[in-house]
Scaffold this active site. Structure first.
Site, PDB file in Angstrom:
ATOM      1  N   LEU A 104      11.520  -6.275   7.872  1.00 52.65           N
ATOM      2  CA  LEU A 104      11.085  -4.991   7.339  1.00 52.65           C
ATOM      3  C   LEU A 104      12.080  -4.533   6.270  1.00 52.65           C
ATOM      4  O   LEU A 104      13.275  -4.815   6.365  1.00 52.65           O
ATOM      5  CB  LEU A 104      11.024  -3.931   8.446  1.00 52.65           C
ATOM      6  N   ASP A 105      11.580  -3.789   5.285  1.00 52.06           N
ATOM      7  CA  ASP A 105      12.453  -3.229   4.255  1.00 52.06           C
ATOM      8  C   ASP A 105      13.395  -2.200   4.871  1.00 52.06           C
ATOM      9  O   ASP A 105      13.136  -1.646   5.941  1.00 52.06           O
ATOM     10  CB  ASP A 105      11.619  -2.553   3.165  1.00 52.06           C
ATOM     11  N   ILE A 106      14.473  -1.896   4.163  1.00 57.65           N
ATOM     12  CA  ILE A 106      15.466  -0.960   4.657  1.00 57.65           C
ATOM     13  C   ILE A 106      14.873   0.425   4.902  1.00 57.65           C
ATOM     14  O   ILE A 106      15.304   1.158   5.807  1.00 57.65           O
ATOM     15  CB  ILE A 106      16.669  -0.882   3.678  1.00 57.65           C
ATOM     16  N   HIS A 187       6.881  -6.926  -0.347  1.00 59.48           N
ATOM     17  CA  HIS A 187       6.533  -5.500  -0.401  1.00 59.48           C
ATOM     18  C   HIS A 187       5.017  -5.300  -0.432  1.00 59.48           C
ATOM     19  O   HIS A 187       4.514  -4.414  -1.140  1.00 59.48           O
ATOM     20  CB  HIS A 187       7.143  -4.833  -1.637  1.00 59.48           C
TER      21      HIS A 187
END
Length: 234
Positions: A104-106, A187
Site C-alpha cells: 500500500l502507498d504511504i 497507483h
C-alpha cells in the site's frame, strides 16, 4: 541426512539475537544442546539436536501469516531510511524474514498481509490467481452513476497501452465509493479516478480475496491469520 551448523548461527536463525549476543549467552551458560550446557559458540550441532536458550526449546518457525492494519505514514517495505515501515509494527522473532503480500502507498491505510511463505505470497499478488482487492475511497468530487459502467468496461489510464481489467464500483454516497479490482498497476485506484477527472482524498483497503480486515484491529495493530483465512488463498 542431518545438517550441521555452528551454534551461534543456529541460535541466531531462530531468535532475534545477533552472533555476538549468542556468544555472550553461551559464555553465560544459557544455552544447552541435548541437555548439556555449551559455552563454545563455534561448536557444530545437528538440526536434529534439542537446542535450548534459558531452558526454552528453540525451533525454526513454520510458515507465518499475519494481517496488519496499516496506518497513515507507514511504508510497505522492510527497510526505509526516511519513514517507519509496516515491519516496525510487528513484534515477532526474525521478523526480517517476513515480506509483504500486497503493498500500500504511504498515504493509504488498511489491510496488509505479511508472510514468509513465498508461494502463498505469489498467489496473493499474481493476477492469475484472481485475488481481488477491495477499497473504500473518499473522493474530492461527486461521482456520477455513469462511472459504474465505465469501471465495469475498464478505464484507460494515462500512458497505458490497454484498459484496466473490469472493476466493480459501488457508490456509497455522493463522493464515497467502494471499488474492487483484480490487478495491481502502479497507483491504480488513484489513477482510475484521475482518468474521470476526480481525485482520491482517502483510500483504505478493506479486503484481499476472502480475507477482510479485522474490525477489532486498531491502526497499527496486527494478528495471525486464521487457518480458514490462510486456506482461502489457493
Amino acid at each position: 541426512m542431518a545438517k550441521f551448523l555452528r551454534l551461534d548461527k543456529a541460535v541466531s536463525q531462530v531468535t532475534d539475537l545477533s552472533r555476538a549476543e549468542v556468544k555472550r549467552a553461551a559464555k553465560a551458560e544459557r544455552i544447552t544442546v541435548n541437555g548439556a550446557v555449551i559455552t563454545d559458540p563455534a561448536m557444530k550441532i545437528a538440526d536434529s539436536d534439542d537446542l535450548c536458550l534459558d531452558g526454552e526449546l528453540l525451533q525454526e518457525a513454520g510458515p507465518r501469516y499475519f494481517m496488519v492494519h496499516k496506518p497513515l505514514g507507514y511504508v510497505s517495505a522492510t527497510k526505509d531510511s526516511e519513514h517507519p515501515t509496516v515491519l516496525d509494527l510487528i513484534d515477532e522473532p526474525n521478523k526480517q524474514k517476513l515480506h509483504i503480500a500486497g503493498r500500500l502507498d504511504i498515504d493509504t491505510t488498511g489491510l496488509v498481509l505479511l508472510t514468509d511463505d513465498g508461494q502463498w505470497s505469489h498467489m496473493v499478488t499474481s493476477p492469475r490467481h484472481h485475488c481481488d482487492k477491495t477499497y473504500y475511497a473518499h473522493l474530492a468530487e461527486r461521482i456520477d452513476e455513469s462511472a459504474v459502467e465505465k469501471f465495469a468496461k475498464g478505464i484507460w489510464l494515462n500512458n497505458e497501452k490497454k484498459r484496466t481489467k473490469p472493476a466493480q464500483l459501488e457508490i456509497l454516497y455522493a463522493n464515497e465509493v467502494r471499488i474492487t479490482i483484480g490487478e495491481g498497476r502502479y497507483h491504480q485506484v488513484k489513477r482510475m479516478f484521475a482518468a474521470l477527472d476526480n481525485r482520491v482524498l482517502e483510500l483504505h483497503r478493506e479486503r484481499i480475496g476472502d480475507i477482510a480486515l479485522d474490525e477489532d484491529l486498531e491502526p497499527g495493530d496486527y494478528r495471525p491469520l486464521t487457518a480458514e483465512e490462510i486456506a482461502s488463498v489457493h
